[in-house]
Design a protein around this motif. Structure first.
Motif, PDB file in Angstrom:
ATOM      1  N   PRO A   1       0.841  -1.212   0.000  1.00  0.00           N
ATOM      2  CA  PRO A   1       0.000   0.000   0.000  1.00  0.00           C
ATOM      3  C   PRO A   1       0.872   1.257   0.000  1.00  0.00           C
ATOM      4  O   PRO A   1       1.902   1.324   0.682  1.00  0.00           O
ATOM      5  N   ASP A  50       2.940   3.372   2.556  1.00  0.00           N
ATOM      6  CA  ASP A  50       2.083   3.606   3.728  1.00  0.00           C
ATOM      7  C   ASP A  50       2.513   2.630   4.817  1.00  0.00           C
ATOM      8  O   ASP A  50       2.107   1.459   4.829  1.00  0.00           O
ATOM      9  N   GLU A  64       1.869   2.419   7.999  1.00  0.00           N
ATOM     10  CA  GLU A  64       0.837   1.924   8.923  1.00  0.00           C
ATOM     11  C   GLU A  64       0.060   0.757   8.315  1.00  0.00           C
ATOM     12  O   GLU A  64      -0.125  -0.288   8.972  1.00  0.00           O
ATOM     13  N   LEU A  65      -0.373   0.911   7.065  1.00  0.00           N
ATOM     14  CA  LEU A  65      -1.097  -0.181   6.410  1.00  0.00           C
ATOM     15  C   LEU A  65      -0.173  -1.369   6.147  1.00  0.00           C
ATOM     16  O   LEU A  65      -0.595  -2.528   6.232  1.00  0.00           O
ATOM     17  N   TYR A  66       1.075  -1.087   5.823  1.00  0.00           N
ATOM     18  CA  TYR A  66       2.038  -2.155   5.560  1.00  0.00           C
ATOM     19  C   TYR A  66       2.260  -3.002   6.818  1.00  0.00           C
ATOM     20  O   TYR A  66       2.245  -4.238   6.767  1.00  0.00           O
ATOM     21  N   ASP A  67       2.473  -2.327   7.954  1.00  0.00           N
ATOM     22  CA  ASP A  67       2.682  -3.060   9.210  1.00  0.00           C
ATOM     23  C   ASP A  67       1.435  -3.840   9.613  1.00  0.00           C
ATOM     24  O   ASP A  67       1.518  -4.964  10.123  1.00  0.00           O
ATOM     25  N   GLU A  68       0.266  -3.239   9.391  1.00  0.00           N
ATOM     26  CA  GLU A  68      -0.976  -3.920   9.752  1.00  0.00           C
ATOM     27  C   GLU A  68      -1.196  -5.164   8.891  1.00  0.00           C
ATOM     28  O   GLU A  68      -1.614  -6.215   9.392  1.00  0.00           O
ATOM     29  N   SER A  69      -0.928  -5.065   7.602  1.00  0.00           N
ATOM     30  CA  SER A  69      -1.096  -6.224   6.725  1.00  0.00           C
ATOM     31  C   SER A  69      -0.124  -7.340   7.092  1.00  0.00           C
ATOM     32  O   SER A  69      -0.484  -8.521   7.054  1.00  0.00           O
ATOM     33  N   SER A 122      -6.427  -3.402   5.586  1.00  0.00           N
ATOM     34  CA  SER A 122      -5.118  -2.917   5.133  1.00  0.00           C
ATOM     35  C   SER A 122      -4.729  -3.467   3.772  1.00  0.00           C
ATOM     36  O   SER A 122      -3.723  -3.034   3.204  1.00  0.00           O
ATOM     37  N   HIS A 138      -6.863  -1.727  -0.132  1.00  0.00           N
ATOM     38  CA  HIS A 138      -6.584  -0.398  -0.696  1.00  0.00           C
ATOM     39  C   HIS A 138      -5.984  -0.504  -2.083  1.00  0.00           C
ATOM     40  O   HIS A 138      -5.859   0.504  -2.775  1.00  0.00           O
TER      41      HIS A 138
END
Length: 348
Positions: free
Chosen positions: A147, A158, A160-165, A192, A195
């Motif tokens: 993302p 991104d 935040e989205l990378y860590d969440e995924s 995540s 997107h």
């Protein structure tokens, strides 16, 4: 809750006392209900000790000594065991289900469905495991584009989205649990991922495979086995009902035959049969027991009876007493009417 416990214990105690009065010592020897009898007896005795005997004994000792006493503390381990054992009273619900036939049939259907669900569970596990490997490889190993923020010329990762995924799909066990949650409607685990276009396609493909296919198979298997179990139960009930009706019918036929057989030799002749047909009570009772009309009864007698002359060598006295007549034995009478009644039931 204390009042409810005491009320239920009073009801159970009264029920147990009535059953002990009714069956006596056979209460503890009944092979068909041995488990339930001992379970009820242990629950009631344990409840009486816990709720009535020990509190009453503690009160009496306290009044005598003038010191507050709690005898239950000395028997704490035993009482805890009895209280845990009293939890088994939920098994009485099984007896309640057996008493209510529709609920018991539903329970049998559920049990049959659970047996059939084992292979559906295996299919679900394989699907989730294969999906976990794919999602971990595509997302956790960064095979799909991560993302990003901004436009195509000035795109940045991104974080935040990378860590969440990676938190949800970084390893196979994490992906397995995340996909299980997704399969049950928790779409937060893929927030995540969706997107990007690739993440959306991956999400759509898994939902079609898991929710539309696997859960549909599970629903169809459960429904099919519940229907089959219900049909099987209804068939068994119908056989039992038919057997009871047959026993009642045979008893009525034996009674009617004995009414006709004045000589008591287990056979009737044409004269006794004619007298029975003229007796409206016996005739209507026989028609009701067999489902046959009076005309069919006459035809049945003609088919099932035999010429008395055929028995002259075996019973010459019977031939002299009733020359040129037809005889109907009780066995032939029962078999013929049973067969005719069965044919009448099929025609109806």
């Amino acid at each position: 809750w204390v009042y409810v416990e005491n009320l239920l214990l009073a009801i159970y105690s009264f029920e147990l006392a009535v059953r002990l009065k009714r069956f006596g010592r056979h209460f503890f020897c009944d092979k068909d209900n041995l488990f339930w009898n001992y379970l009820d007896f242990t629950m009631v005795v344990g409840g009486v000790l816990d709720l009535w005997v020990l509190p009453l004994a503690s009160l009496i000792v306290s009044l005598i000594t003038g010191v507050q006493q709690d005898l239950s503390r000395d028997l704490k381990s035993v009482l805890n065991l009895l209280r845990m054992f009293r939890l088994l009273r939920v098994l009485r619900l099984v007896r309640l289900l057996r008493a209510v036939k529709p609920l018991y049939n539903l329970l049998l259907g559920v049990m049959e469905s659970l047996k059939a669900m084992q292979w559906v569970m295996v299919l679900t596990l394989i699907t989730l495991y294969a999906g976990a490997i794919m999602w971990t490889s595509l997302i956790g190993k960064d095979m799909l584009p991560p993302p990003t923020n901004g436009n195509e010329t000035n795109a940045t990762l991104d974080v935040e989205l990378y860590d969440e995924s990676h938190r949800y799909f970084g390893t196979v066990p994490d992906s397995l649990f995340s996909l299980f949650k997704l399969m049950n409607g928790d779409t937060a685990v893929v927030a995540s991922v969706t997107h990007t276009v690739y993440g959306q396609l991956l999400f759509a493909g898994f939902m079609i495979l898991s929710n539309w296919a696997v859960l549909a198979i599970l629903t169809s298997v459960v429904s099919d086995h519940m229907i089959s179990s219900s049909a099987k139960t209804n068939e068994e009930d119908a056989k039992e009902k038919a057997l009871r009706n047959r026993k009642v019918r045979n008893t009525r036929l034996e009674t009617i035959f004995n009414e006709m057989d004045k000589s008591g030799n287990k056979e009737i002749d044409e004269e006794e049969w004619r007298i029975m047909l003229q007796n409206r009570v016996l005739c209507e009772d026989l028609c009701d027991a067999t489902g046959l009309s009076e005309k069919l009864l006459k035809e049945t007698f003609e088919c099932a009876s035999h010429d008395a002359a055929l028995r002259s060598s075996q019973s010459p006295t019977s031939l002299l007493a009733r020359p040129n007549t037809r005889l109907l034995t009780q066995e032939a009478f029962m078999d013929a009417l049973e067969e005719e009644a069965a044919m009448a039931d099929k025609r109806s």
